[in-house]
Design a protein around this motif. Structure first.
Motif, PDB file in Angstrom:
ATOM      1  N   ARG A   9     -21.593  -2.503   4.687  1.00 49.38           N
ATOM      2  CA  ARG A   9     -22.863  -3.090   5.130  1.00 49.38           C
ATOM      3  C   ARG A   9     -23.930  -2.871   4.061  1.00 49.38           C
ATOM      4  NH1 ARG A   9     -23.502  -3.373  10.945  1.00 49.38           N
ATOM      5  NH2 ARG A   9     -25.672  -3.860  10.520  1.00 49.38           N
ATOM      6  N   HIS A  46     -22.604  -6.565   2.655  1.00 51.02           N
ATOM      7  CA  HIS A  46     -22.697  -7.639   3.647  1.00 51.02           C
ATOM      8  C   HIS A  46     -23.819  -7.369   4.631  1.00 51.02           C
ATOM      9  CE1 HIS A  46     -18.695  -9.288   2.586  1.00 51.02           C
ATOM     10  NE2 HIS A  46     -18.419  -8.031   2.310  1.00 51.02           N
ATOM     11  N   ASP A  47     -24.459  -8.427   5.072  1.00 53.65           N
ATOM     12  CA  ASP A  47     -25.379  -8.336   6.206  1.00 53.65           C
ATOM     13  C   ASP A  47     -24.548  -8.159   7.470  1.00 53.65           C
ATOM     14  OD1 ASP A  47     -27.739  -8.773   4.697  1.00 53.65           O
ATOM     15  OD2 ASP A  47     -27.337 -10.936   4.707  1.00 53.65           O
ATOM     16  N   ALA A  48     -25.177  -7.734   8.543  1.00 57.96           N
ATOM     17  CA  ALA A  48     -24.467  -7.531   9.807  1.00 57.96           C
ATOM     18  C   ALA A  48     -23.748  -8.798  10.255  1.00 57.96           C
ATOM     19  CB  ALA A  48     -25.433  -7.055  10.879  1.00 57.96           C
ATOM     20  N   SER A  49     -24.322  -9.957   9.968  1.00 57.92           N
ATOM     21  CA  SER A  49     -23.731 -11.218  10.430  1.00 57.92           C
ATOM     22  C   SER A  49     -22.468 -11.599   9.652  1.00 57.92           C
ATOM     23  CB  SER A  49     -24.751 -12.354  10.318  1.00 57.92           C
ATOM     24  OG  SER A  49     -25.071 -12.610   8.962  1.00 57.92           O
ATOM     25  N   THR A  50     -22.208 -10.950   8.515  1.00 58.40           N
ATOM     26  CA  THR A  50     -21.019 -11.280   7.723  1.00 58.40           C
ATOM     27  C   THR A  50     -20.075 -10.090   7.565  1.00 58.40           C
ATOM     28  OG1 THR A  50     -22.110 -10.755   5.620  1.00 58.40           O
ATOM     29  CG2 THR A  50     -22.264 -13.050   6.416  1.00 58.40           C
ATOM     30  N   SER A  52     -17.768  -7.750  10.210  1.00 55.76           N
ATOM     31  CA  SER A  52     -17.334  -7.475  11.581  1.00 55.76           C
ATOM     32  C   SER A  52     -16.130  -6.548  11.558  1.00 55.76           C
ATOM     33  CB  SER A  52     -16.977  -8.790  12.286  1.00 55.76           C
ATOM     34  OG  SER A  52     -16.522  -8.545  13.597  1.00 55.76           O
ATOM     35  N   ASP A  64     -21.459   1.864  12.007  1.00 55.95           N
ATOM     36  CA  ASP A  64     -21.847   0.744  11.147  1.00 55.95           C
ATOM     37  C   ASP A  64     -21.674   1.071   9.662  1.00 55.95           C
ATOM     38  OD1 ASP A  64     -22.475  -0.891  13.284  1.00 55.95           O
ATOM     39  OD2 ASP A  64     -24.623  -0.419  13.215  1.00 55.95           O
TER      40      ASP A  64
END
Length: 130
Positions: A9, A46-50, A52, A64
């Protein structure tokens, strides 16, 4: 000749990134007989949206701060060497930069020697010595 690709992240400082590189490289040198200067690594944030990652798969409580380490290497190491590599990476990254053992995800991809070219369009490991 391992190729290391690290994903995590966004938001960690450069010293954190360098500590990951140094720890993984040291572990490979100690357990995989990787020669000095055989260091090819990338790190992608990566941002949280990319990014998982299951927080509970296999009953492991991940945060996280998961670090995904993918290592592509020749298929020349035995099971014991692989297990030693995984343990040593976790030990070293736990020490510096302080990654929790639960947050170290390692994937080893094994390939044939002829699947590498270090430059000049030549498969250096597969060159016919004749």
């Amino acid at each position: 000749m391992p190729l290391v690709q690290v994903s995590l992240r966004r938001g960690k400082p450069a010293a954190y990134h360098q500590a990951i590189f140094d720890g993984v490289y040291r572990a490979m040198r100690e357990t995989f007989n990787v020669p000095e200067d055989d260091r090819f690594m990338t790190l992608t944030e990566h941002d949280a949206s990319t990014f998982s990652v299951s927080p509970t798969y296999f009953g492991i409580a991940r945060s996280d701060d998961v670090v995904i380490i993918q290592i592509t290497a020749n298929n020349t190491r035995n099971r014991e060497q692989k297990q030693a590599l995984y343990r040593r990476i976790v030990e070293l990254l736990g020490d510096k930069p302080g990654v929790r053992p639960e947050d170290v995800f390692i994937n080893l991809v094994e390939v044939l020697p002829e699947n590498w070219s270090f430059g000049h369009g030549i498969a250096q490991y597969a060159v016919d010595p004749r």
